[in-house]
Motif scaffolding. Structure first.
Motif, PDB file in Angstrom:
ATOM      1  N   ILE A  50      -1.901 -10.295  -2.125  1.00 45.59           N
ATOM      2  CA  ILE A  50      -2.688 -10.449  -3.428  1.00 45.59           C
ATOM      3  C   ILE A  50      -3.720 -11.546  -3.340  1.00 45.59           C
ATOM      4  O   ILE A  50      -4.835 -11.411  -3.937  1.00 45.59           O
ATOM      5  CB  ILE A  50      -1.694 -10.616  -4.715  1.00 45.59           C
ATOM      6  N   VAL A  59       2.875  -2.937   4.826  1.00 46.22           N
ATOM      7  CA  VAL A  59       3.225  -3.042   3.239  1.00 46.22           C
ATOM      8  C   VAL A  59       4.917  -3.061   2.977  1.00 46.22           C
ATOM      9  O   VAL A  59       5.562  -3.809   2.287  1.00 46.22           O
ATOM     10  CB  VAL A  59       2.433  -2.033   2.440  1.00 46.22           C
ATOM     11  N   ARG A  78       6.889  -3.280   5.164  1.00 49.54           N
ATOM     12  CA  ARG A  78       7.899  -4.343   5.903  1.00 49.54           C
ATOM     13  C   ARG A  78       7.743  -5.484   4.910  1.00 49.54           C
ATOM     14  O   ARG A  78       8.737  -6.051   4.708  1.00 49.54           O
ATOM     15  CB  ARG A  78       7.098  -4.303   7.254  1.00 49.54           C
ATOM     16  N   SER A  79       6.791  -5.840   4.288  1.00 47.09           N
ATOM     17  CA  SER A  79       6.390  -6.829   3.405  1.00 47.09           C
ATOM     18  C   SER A  79       7.367  -6.746   2.132  1.00 47.09           C
ATOM     19  O   SER A  79       8.201  -7.675   1.885  1.00 47.09           O
ATOM     20  CB  SER A  79       4.972  -7.039   2.772  1.00 47.09           C
ATOM     21  N   MET A  80       7.453  -5.599   1.744  1.00 43.92           N
ATOM     22  CA  MET A  80       8.468  -5.439   0.471  1.00 43.92           C
ATOM     23  C   MET A  80       9.768  -5.381   0.756  1.00 43.92           C
ATOM     24  O   MET A  80      10.349  -5.809  -0.024  1.00 43.92           O
ATOM     25  CB  MET A  80       7.651  -4.249  -0.400  1.00 43.92           C
ATOM     26  N   LEU A  81      10.123  -5.077   1.833  1.00 42.92           N
ATOM     27  CA  LEU A  81      11.394  -4.818   2.202  1.00 42.92           C
ATOM     28  C   LEU A  81      12.056  -5.984   2.958  1.00 42.92           C
ATOM     29  O   LEU A  81      13.326  -5.972   3.249  1.00 42.92           O
ATOM     30  CB  LEU A  81      11.828  -3.413   2.714  1.00 42.92           C
ATOM     31  N   GLY A  82      11.169  -6.587   3.960  1.00 49.10           N
ATOM     32  CA  GLY A  82      11.605  -7.569   4.638  1.00 49.10           C
ATOM     33  C   GLY A  82      12.760  -7.097   5.856  1.00 49.10           C
ATOM     34  O   GLY A  82      12.509  -5.872   6.271  1.00 49.10           O
ATOM     35  N   LEU A 105       4.016 -16.431  -7.194  1.00 43.93           N
ATOM     36  CA  LEU A 105       3.452 -15.891  -6.174  1.00 43.93           C
ATOM     37  C   LEU A 105       3.828 -16.004  -4.932  1.00 43.93           C
ATOM     38  O   LEU A 105       3.975 -15.346  -4.008  1.00 43.93           O
ATOM     39  CB  LEU A 105       1.613 -16.275  -6.428  1.00 43.93           C
ATOM     40  N   ASP A 106       4.144 -17.265  -4.610  1.00 48.64           N
ATOM     41  CA  ASP A 106       4.859 -17.602  -3.289  1.00 48.64           C
ATOM     42  C   ASP A 106       6.192 -16.888  -2.958  1.00 48.64           C
ATOM     43  O   ASP A 106       6.064 -16.346  -1.717  1.00 48.64           O
ATOM     44  CB  ASP A 106       5.179 -19.150  -3.211  1.00 48.64           C
ATOM     45  N   MET A 107       6.829 -16.180  -3.914  1.00 48.19           N
ATOM     46  CA  MET A 107       8.135 -15.703  -3.685  1.00 48.19           C
ATOM     47  C   MET A 107       7.818 -14.185  -3.806  1.00 48.19           C
ATOM     48  O   MET A 107       8.734 -13.476  -3.502  1.00 48.19           O
ATOM     49  CB  MET A 107       8.940 -15.967  -5.079  1.00 48.19           C
ATOM     50  N   ASN A 108       6.578 -13.700  -4.149  1.00 44.62           N
ATOM     51  CA  ASN A 108       6.375 -12.049  -4.378  1.00 44.62           C
ATOM     52  C   ASN A 108       6.262 -11.716  -2.669  1.00 44.62           C
ATOM     53  O   ASN A 108       5.340 -12.341  -2.140  1.00 44.62           O
ATOM     54  CB  ASN A 108       4.948 -12.279  -5.112  1.00 44.62           C
ATOM     55  N   PRO A 109       6.785 -10.686  -2.611  1.00 41.74           N
ATOM     56  CA  PRO A 109       6.625 -10.045  -1.160  1.00 41.74           C
ATOM     57  C   PRO A 109       5.413  -9.824  -0.657  1.00 41.74           C
ATOM     58  O   PRO A 109       5.220  -9.950   0.432  1.00 41.74           O
ATOM     59  CB  PRO A 109       7.577  -8.783  -1.402  1.00 41.74           C
ATOM     60  N   ILE A 110       4.508  -9.422  -1.781  1.00 40.13           N
ATOM     61  CA  ILE A 110       3.134  -9.110  -1.248  1.00 40.13           C
ATOM     62  C   ILE A 110       2.285 -10.125  -1.735  1.00 40.13           C
ATOM     63  O   ILE A 110       1.035 -10.032  -1.846  1.00 40.13           O
ATOM     64  CB  ILE A 110       2.934  -7.781  -1.798  1.00 40.13           C
TER      65      ILE A 110
END
Lengths: 382, 194
Positions: free
Chosen positions: B66, B137, B139-143, B57-62
């Motif tokens: 969650i 969102v 930005r989170s998913m793509l960094g 979960l920590d590694m998950n971009p979002i």
């Protein structure tokens, strides 16, 4: 207008993002909340059949009178007969180690010291093993670790040391403790070379590496026993090996240890139980059954770096012991994931969205040099 | 182990959860064990830090979003009942047995799942996904893998496609409409093991 054109062109090239894309990450995230591959390695594994120990029964509840009576009988036997016997044996074993190693340490002649040390150690470890009623099967003893090398094994419990030392003499390496354990450590050092660190020295990796290499360079010294995972794992998997011991460049003797949890689960869950509690539980189980495989020695090959070597050894140990080979770091028991992993995920996703641009880019590379740069930049960034 | 609900007595709201959600007794027991496992200091409540200990979960971009879905603004702790009710969104839609007295639409219906996903976007809970929220969102998913421009383009396109009433934001109905061809049940369900 140039900007708008650029935007339009990139819109044509980019695979459109969909609102539904978030579902993938969402589902993955919730799945890991419900269960995940890593945290379950830090708690004892479940058994298929019950072995009459409440501690290994996940959903303890009353099933039948007969079973409860059997269980009660088991408790009587375990705590009334087995436990006292074992505790006595253990006490004997530990005091013998203290006394005899000190005595041997006083002897002047070096060869005599070596000879006697081996005998003393093996005898005391055998007593300790009996005190736990450990039934150990050693396989492939021809591959036993030799002097001037490093013995590497997967770590489930501190008892691993006793199990391995039962069959040979090893030099141990670890932090210098205080109290009873510290006493035992100091006594052991008097008769054979072990490496005990101060807490302050542990942080200094070079110091550690130097002492290790000095030890293995001396061919008369026993092999060092190292557990590269760094923490206790529940014996269903092998986690990331720390590369420190693989950088030294000597022969590595891998050993796989697999416990059969049916008669007693040996895994030490250090966040749940202290050492004394753990030992009591061990001594009040039926028995500790395990198999030890000595694997053929491995050396670092040309062009292989320490990490690759470590992974190769890890894979061999996992294959032999029937354990799952994980890339995760055992340190995750206490620490959080590094940001690098999150960036990996982001990279993968962005490749899906923006990656297709690479093929279409050959024609329009003059118009979109910035997009080109950013994509290549991010690909080389890590 | 059988399906007796007698050993659910130690689970808070066990019977109620059995009725309200579509979980079986065995699944609720399993979830309770997981809840207890995550609840490291045994308070009977989860805090955001407890969920953050799961490496995946920590590694998950979002991942942070969650976790935020489990802890709505103002709530710092999560009890077992709320935990299960939120997870109920992810039951496959066909696992709903008809329950007498089920008041509202079950959480794991298509609408329920969509609402959950909508909330992941709509952080300020105003019922609309604004351009800013969409950008966050993305930005989170793509960094840092894409430029600001690319991000704007992607967001622009997404809003143009979905925004029917041209108010520069996506309402829940527009969200639902844009996803009508997607198999929501498949994408937003997970297998709960017995």
């Amino acid at each position: 207008i140039g900007n708008m054109l650029k935007c339009y062109q990139s819109l044509m090239l980019i695979i459109p993002f969909e609102m539904a894309d978030i579902f993938y990450f969402c589902r993955r995230g919730v799945e890991s909340i419900v269960d995940d591959e890593v945290t379950k390695r830090f708690s004892a594994q479940e058994l298929e059949t019950w072995n009459l120990l409440t501690r290994s029964h996940y959903n303890f509840r009353h099933i039948s009178l007969r079973l409860t009576v059997l269980w009660g009988l088991g408790v009587l036997i375990r705590y009334g007969i087995l436990l006292p016997l074992r505790v006595t044996l253990a006490a004997t074993g530990i005091s013998l180690i203290l006394v005899l190693t000190t005595l041997v340490g006083f002897l002047p002649s070096r060869e005599l010291r070596f000879f006697l040390t081996e005998k003393v150690h093996v005898m005391c470890y055998r007593i300790c093993v009996r005190s736990l009623t450990a039934m150990i099967t050693y396989h492939n003893r021809e591959n036993k670790p030799k002097n001037g090398g490093i013995c590497v094994a997967n770590h489930t419990t501190p008892i691993d040391v006793i199990i391995l030392a039962n069959d040979g003499c090893y030099s141990l390496i670890g932090q210098a403790h205080r109290g009873l354990l510290g006493m035992v450590q100091r006594a052991m050092v008097k008769s054979s070379p072990h490496i005990w660190f101060d807490r302050s020295e542990v942080k200094d990796r070079h110091l550690v590496a130097k002492r290790l290499s000095d030890h293995v360079a001396d061919k008369t010294k026993q092999p060092i026993l190292i557990f590269p995972e760094g923490t206790c794992i529940n014996n269903t998997s092998v986690m990331m090996f720390k590369k420190g011991s693989f950088e030294i460049g000597c022969t590595v003797y891998p050993v796989a240890i697999k416990y059969d949890p049916l008669f007693g689960d040996a895994f030490w869950n250090s966040s749940k139980f202290g050492m004394v509690n753990y030992l009591l539980r061990m001594m009040s189980s039926w028995a500790i059954v395990c198999s030890v495989w000595y694997l053929p020695p491995m050396n670092r090959e040309e062009g292989e770096d320490a990490v690759q070597f470590a992974n190769r050894v890890k894979a061999a140990i996992a294959a032999q012991g029937g354990l799952v080979d994980l890339i995760w770091d055992g340190g995750l028991k206490r620490a959080k994931v590094k940001d690098a992993f999150k960036e990996e995920q982001q990279k993968l996703y962005s490749k899906v969205l923006v990656g297709e641009q690479e093929q279409g880019d050959n024609k329009s590379s003059e118009e979109n040099p910035e997009e080109d740069k950013s994509y290549h930049g991010s690909a080389n960034g890590q | 182990m059988g399906s007796n609900s007698s050993n659910m007595n130690h689970i808070p709201d066990g019977q109620q959860l059995l009725q309200d959600t579509g979980f079986s007794a065995a699944q609720i027991i399993r979830l309770y064990e997981r809840f207890e496992f995550l609840d490291k200091d045994n308070t009977g409540h989860l805090r955001p830090e407890d969920l953050e200990t799961v490496p995946d979960l920590d590694m998950n971009p979002i991942g942070a979003r969650i976790i935020g879905a489990f802890f709505p603004p103002g709530k710092e702790t999560l009890d077992f009942g709320s935990f299960v009710r939120i997870l109920a969104h992810f039951l496959p839609a066909d696992s709903n047995r008809t329950r007498a007295g089920a008041q509202q639409e079950p959480a794991n219906s298509t609408t329920g799942k969509l609402r959950f996903a909508f909330q992941l976007y709509d952080q300020d809970r105003d019922g609309k996904i604004s351009r800013d929220e969409l950008l966050q969102v993305l930005r989170s998913m793509l960094g840092l893998q894409v430029t600001e421009e690319q991000l704007q383009c992607i967001a622009e396109r997404a809003i143009q496609e979905a925004d029917a009433d041209k108010d520069d934001a996506i309402s829940f109905d527009e969200f639902r409409k844009s996803l009508e061809k997607v198999d929501i049940d498949h994408k937003m369900s997970i297998r709960f093991l017995r």
